[in-house]
Scaffold this motif. Structure first.
Motif, PDB file in Angstrom:
ATOM      1  N   ILE A 164       0.848  -1.196   0.000  1.00 52.19           N
ATOM      2  CA  ILE A 164       0.000   0.000   0.000  1.00 52.19           C
ATOM      3  C   ILE A 164       0.883   1.246   0.000  1.00 52.19           C
ATOM      4  N   GLY A 165       0.555   2.182  -0.887  1.00 47.48           N
ATOM      5  CA  GLY A 165       1.337   3.418  -0.994  1.00 47.48           C
ATOM      6  C   GLY A 165       0.784   4.282  -2.109  1.00 47.48           C
ATOM      7  N   GLN A 166       1.664   4.798  -2.952  1.00 46.86           N
ATOM      8  CA  GLN A 166       1.251   5.618  -4.077  1.00 46.86           C
ATOM      9  C   GLN A 166       0.503   4.782  -5.118  1.00 46.86           C
ATOM     10  N   PRO A 167      -0.423   5.396  -5.865  1.00 49.77           N
ATOM     11  CA  PRO A 167      -1.179   4.641  -6.881  1.00 49.77           C
ATOM     12  C   PRO A 167      -0.254   4.016  -7.920  1.00 49.77           C
ATOM     13  N   ASP A 168      -0.634   2.852  -8.399  1.00 45.99           N
ATOM     14  CA  ASP A 168       0.084   2.205  -9.490  1.00 45.99           C
ATOM     15  C   ASP A 168      -0.349   2.830 -10.810  1.00 45.99           C
ATOM     16  N   TYR A 169       0.625   3.198 -11.652  1.00 45.21           N
ATOM     17  CA  TYR A 169       0.310   3.929 -12.873  1.00 45.21           C
ATOM     18  C   TYR A 169      -0.538   3.097 -13.840  1.00 45.21           C
ATOM     19  N   PHE A 170      -0.172   1.840 -14.040  1.00 43.79           N
ATOM     20  CA  PHE A 170      -0.920   1.005 -14.990  1.00 43.79           C
ATOM     21  C   PHE A 170      -2.375   0.855 -14.554  1.00 43.79           C
ATOM     22  N   LEU A 171      -2.600   0.587 -13.268  1.00 43.44           N
ATOM     23  CA  LEU A 171      -3.970   0.457 -12.775  1.00 43.44           C
ATOM     24  C   LEU A 171      -4.719   1.787 -12.875  1.00 43.44           C
ATOM     25  N   SER A 172      -4.001   2.899 -12.747  1.00 39.64           N
ATOM     26  CA  SER A 172      -4.639   4.212 -12.904  1.00 39.64           C
ATOM     27  C   SER A 172      -5.181   4.385 -14.318  1.00 39.64           C
ATOM     28  N   THR A 173      -4.426   3.901 -15.314  1.00 35.54           N
ATOM     29  CA  THR A 173      -4.894   4.009 -16.699  1.00 35.54           C
ATOM     30  C   THR A 173      -6.096   3.112 -16.959  1.00 35.54           C
ATOM     31  N   ARG A 230       6.437  -3.004  -5.603  1.00 31.37           N
ATOM     32  CA  ARG A 230       5.850  -1.768  -6.095  1.00 31.37           C
ATOM     33  C   ARG A 230       4.818  -1.251  -5.095  1.00 31.37           C
ATOM     34  N   THR A 231       4.139  -0.148  -5.429  1.00 32.43           N
ATOM     35  CA  THR A 231       3.089   0.380  -4.552  1.00 32.43           C
ATOM     36  C   THR A 231       1.768   0.474  -5.302  1.00 32.43           C
ATOM     37  N   VAL A 232       0.691   0.412  -4.532  1.00 29.42           N
ATOM     38  CA  VAL A 232      -0.663   0.486  -5.066  1.00 29.42           C
ATOM     39  C   VAL A 232      -1.521   1.215  -4.040  1.00 29.42           C
ATOM     40  N   ALA A 233      -2.473   2.009  -4.510  1.00 28.46           N
ATOM     41  CA  ALA A 233      -3.350   2.738  -3.596  1.00 28.46           C
ATOM     42  C   ALA A 233      -4.448   1.805  -3.075  1.00 28.46           C
ATOM     43  N   PRO A 234      -4.921   2.020  -1.838  1.00 26.48           N
ATOM     44  CA  PRO A 234      -5.987   1.168  -1.279  1.00 26.48           C
ATOM     45  C   PRO A 234      -7.221   1.112  -2.175  1.00 26.48           C
ATOM     46  N   GLU A 235      -7.615   2.250  -2.757  1.00 27.99           N
ATOM     47  CA  GLU A 235      -8.817   2.259  -3.598  1.00 27.99           C
ATOM     48  C   GLU A 235      -8.637   1.434  -4.873  1.00 27.99           C
ATOM     49  N   GLN A 236      -7.379   1.297  -5.340  1.00 32.36           N
ATOM     50  CA  GLN A 236      -7.140   0.465  -6.514  1.00 32.36           C
ATOM     51  C   GLN A 236      -7.327  -1.012  -6.191  1.00 32.36           C
ATOM     52  N   VAL A 237      -6.843  -1.430  -5.024  1.00 34.93           N
ATOM     53  CA  VAL A 237      -7.071  -2.816  -4.588  1.00 34.93           C
ATOM     54  C   VAL A 237      -8.556  -3.059  -4.385  1.00 34.93           C
TER      55      VAL A 237
END
Length: 275
Positions: A164-173, A230-237
């Motif tokens: 958990i951390g900064q949003p993942d760019y690929f998932l953001s797209t 890597r990092t991913v935002a909680p809302e992305q998970v």
């Protein structure tokens, strides 16, 4: 000249048709994952996958199953190697809800990974939360699996772990596509998705022989786990889980016994083509 050109075109047509017919069937994950679940107390949970269908017997009896704990004491360090290359490119894809996960399946030539001069062509990516593999007993928020297949039908998977951390760019797209499929529950065709947008450059990665982590739990899968988390935002998970609409808060298979398998930690300057 025209006759020769017509002959060449006809030959090419037959050649590519032959490739499509002769490409081996992949012992791939079950397309409709509603036939099993992750309820450890239920009759369709991980401990019972091998009982649900005869062809799923490896889930119960296989001795090279995945995921595993990548424990430092078990790992053999290998340095100065040049056997791993990646060459990805943009291609059309379809986003699918398989019942327990979201899968992005490329329909064209999305590139390949090459290991020891063997090419494995990228077929799809899907996500597990929390992570299935662990590092020294630590489980992470998310794990992505990039599934590849060789022309002889062999399978190779690259795993990427996320904290958990900064949003993942690929998932953001991909965010809007996940939102749409969550509302409609229908497959969604996407134009030119670039797998190179997945950030997985690292100087270290793990290598071992395992299995698919869902039925039919096919073995002799070549696993490459990127060591850099890597990092991913909680809302992305959360969105990945909400979009599936299942009754579970997890789609991670429990850890499997190592059974004296060799696990390597490979050291390299970078993973080419990843950023």
């Amino acid at each position: 000249m025209e006759k020769k050109l017509s002959f060449d075109l006809l030959f090419c047509s037959f050649f590519f048709a032959f490739l499509l017919v002769s490409w081996p069937a992949m012992s791939q994950e079950v397309e409709n994952q509603r036939e099993f679940d992750y309820n450890t107390n239920g009759t369709r949970g991980p401990a019972h996958w091998g009982d649900l269908r005869p062809e799923w017997h490896n889930c119960n009896t296989g001795r090279m199953q995945s995921p595993i704990d990548l424990l430092n004491q078990r790992v053999r360090i290998v340095s100065h190697f040049t056997d791993f290359q990646i060459d990805y490119r943009s291609s059309n894809a379809t986003l699918k809800n398989r019942g327990h996960d979201m899968m992005l399946q490329w329909s064209g030539a999305a590139g390949h990974m090459e290991v020891n001069r063997s090419r494995y062509f990228l077929r799809q990516i899907h996500w597990h939360s929390p992570s299935e593999h662990t590092l020294n007993g630590k489980r992470f928020a998310l794990e992505a699996h990039l599934v590849h297949q060789s022309q002889t039908g062999n399978i190779a998977v690259i795993g990427i772990l996320y904290n958990i951390g900064q949003p993942d760019y690929f998932l953001s797209t991909m965010r809007q596509h996940f939102v749409e499929i969550s509302a409609t529950q229908r497959d969604k065709l996407l134009n030119m998705v670039n797998p190179s947008l997945l950030k997985m450059r690292s100087s270290l990665y793990y290598r071992y022989i395992g299995s698919l982590t869902v039925p039919p739990c096919s073995q002799n899968v070549l696993w490459t786990i990127v060591r850099k988390v890597r990092t991913v935002a909680p809302e992305q998970v959360n969105l990945l889980r909400v979009a599936v609409h299942d009754d579970s808060n997890t789609n991670a298979r429990p850890l499997q016994p190592l059974n004296n398998r060799n696990v390597q930690l490979r050291i390299k300057a970078s993973i080419e083509g990843a950023e």
